[in-house]
Design a protein around this motif. Structure first.
Motif, short mmCIF file in Angstrom:
data_model
loop_
_atom_site.label_atom_id
_atom_site.label_comp_id
_atom_site.label_asym_id
_atom_site.label_seq_id
_atom_site.Cartn_x
_atom_site.Cartn_y
_atom_site.Cartn_z
N THR A 30 -13.15 2.46 0.46
CA THR A 30 -13.78 3.28 -0.57
C THR A 30 -12.67 4.01 -1.31
O THR A 30 -11.83 4.66 -0.68
N VAL A 31 -12.65 3.86 -2.63
CA VAL A 31 -11.62 4.50 -3.45
C VAL A 31 -12.27 5.63 -4.23
O VAL A 31 -13.25 5.43 -4.95
N ILE A 32 -11.73 6.85 -4.05
CA ILE A 32 -12.26 8.03 -4.73
C ILE A 32 -11.22 8.48 -5.75
O ILE A 32 -10.06 8.70 -5.41
N THR A 33 -11.65 8.60 -7.00
CA THR A 33 -10.78 9.12 -8.06
C THR A 33 -11.28 10.52 -8.40
O THR A 33 -12.41 10.69 -8.84
N LEU A 50 0.84 -1.18 0.00
CA LEU A 50 0.00 0.00 0.00
C LEU A 50 0.88 1.25 0.00
O LEU A 50 1.97 1.25 0.58
N PRO A 51 0.42 2.31 -0.63
CA PRO A 51 1.17 3.57 -0.56
C PRO A 51 1.24 4.06 0.89
O PRO A 51 0.41 3.68 1.73
N GLU A 52 2.24 4.90 1.17
CA GLU A 52 2.41 5.40 2.53
C GLU A 52 1.24 6.27 2.98
O GLU A 52 0.87 6.29 4.14
N SER A 53 0.67 7.01 2.06
CA SER A 53 -0.45 7.89 2.37
C SER A 53 -1.69 7.41 1.65
O SER A 53 -1.61 6.78 0.60
N ASN A 54 -2.85 7.74 2.19
CA ASN A 54 -4.09 7.35 1.53
C ASN A 54 -4.53 8.42 0.52
O ASN A 54 -5.54 8.25 -0.14
N ILE A 55 -3.77 9.49 0.40
CA ILE A 55 -4.01 10.52 -0.62
C ILE A 55 -2.82 10.49 -1.57
O ILE A 55 -1.69 10.78 -1.18
N ILE A 56 -3.07 10.12 -2.82
CA ILE A 56 -2.00 9.96 -3.79
C ILE A 56 -2.29 10.77 -5.05
O ILE A 56 -3.44 11.10 -5.32
N GLN A 85 -10.44 3.64 5.84
CA GLN A 85 -11.35 3.07 4.85
C GLN A 85 -11.52 3.91 3.58
O GLN A 85 -12.36 3.59 2.76
N MET A 86 -10.71 4.93 3.41
CA MET A 86 -10.87 5.78 2.23
C MET A 86 -9.51 6.07 1.59
O MET A 86 -8.56 6.44 2.27
N TRP A 87 -9.46 5.91 0.25
CA TRP A 87 -8.27 6.21 -0.53
C TRP A 87 -8.65 7.22 -1.59
O TRP A 87 -9.66 7.07 -2.26
N LEU A 88 -7.84 8.25 -1.74
CA LEU A 88 -8.12 9.34 -2.67
C LEU A 88 -7.02 9.42 -3.72
O LEU A 88 -5.85 9.59 -3.40
N GLU A 89 -7.43 9.28 -4.99
CA GLU A 89 -6.53 9.46 -6.12
C GLU A 89 -6.80 10.84 -6.71
O GLU A 89 -7.92 11.10 -7.15
N GLU A 90 -5.81 11.71 -6.71
CA GLU A 90 -5.96 13.05 -7.30
C GLU A 90 -5.20 13.08 -8.62
O GLU A 90 -3.98 13.04 -8.64
N LEU A 91 -5.95 13.14 -9.71
CA LEU A 91 -5.36 13.06 -11.04
C LEU A 91 -5.62 14.36 -11.80
O LEU A 91 -6.77 14.76 -11.95
#
Length: 145
Positions: free
Chosen positions: A63-66, A39-45, A93-99
């Protein structure tokens, strides 16, 4: 003509089959490739998660948020702040992908969980919270209000 087997031979045969199947299972398991996903170190990537890792997180109950946005978007700053607040508040329980996608006119938020997927275009904070309440495995108490 009837074949007669002594019960001792039948018993020895069954014991041998069980013993060899145990060894065969051990050999097969040791030779199979293991996927070592970290897993990445942070839940915001700021990059997109690997599809296998994303599916594993969702199956685990996360929950994965893109969040796809354009840097020139005015409302995106508020959306990004709200999403980062929720991601920091519910790290387990939440992962945020900022693209960043310069070709977008409006931001796009995709929320994926074990309960389904929801896509929001240029959503406000109320819409984001509503979707999170529907899709999170363990929604916050504020969803009940």
């Amino acid at each position: 003509m009837k074949l007669k087997f002594k019960p001792a031979w039948v018993g020895l045969f069954l014991i041998a089959v069980m013993l060899f199947s145990t060894f065969a299972f051990a050999v097969i398991q040791s030779s199979s490739t293991k996927q070592n996903t970290e897993l990445p170190e942070s839940n915001i990537i700021d990059y997109q998660l690997d599809a296998n890792l994303k599916n594993a997180l969702i199956q685990y109950g996360a929950t994965v948020i893109t969040f796809e946005y354009n840097l020139g978007c005015d409302n995106c700053v508020n959306q990004k702040a709200a999403l980062e607040f929720f991601a920091n508040e519910y790290k387990q329980q939440m992962w945020l992908e900022e693209l960043v996608d310069e070709s977008l006119d409006k931001s796009k938020i995709t929320i994926s969980s074990i309960y389904g997927e929801d896509s929001l275009v240029d959503a406000n904070e109320t819409g984001i919270v509503s979707s999170l309440c529907k899709l999170m495995a363990a929604p916050p108490v504020t969803c009940a209000l």
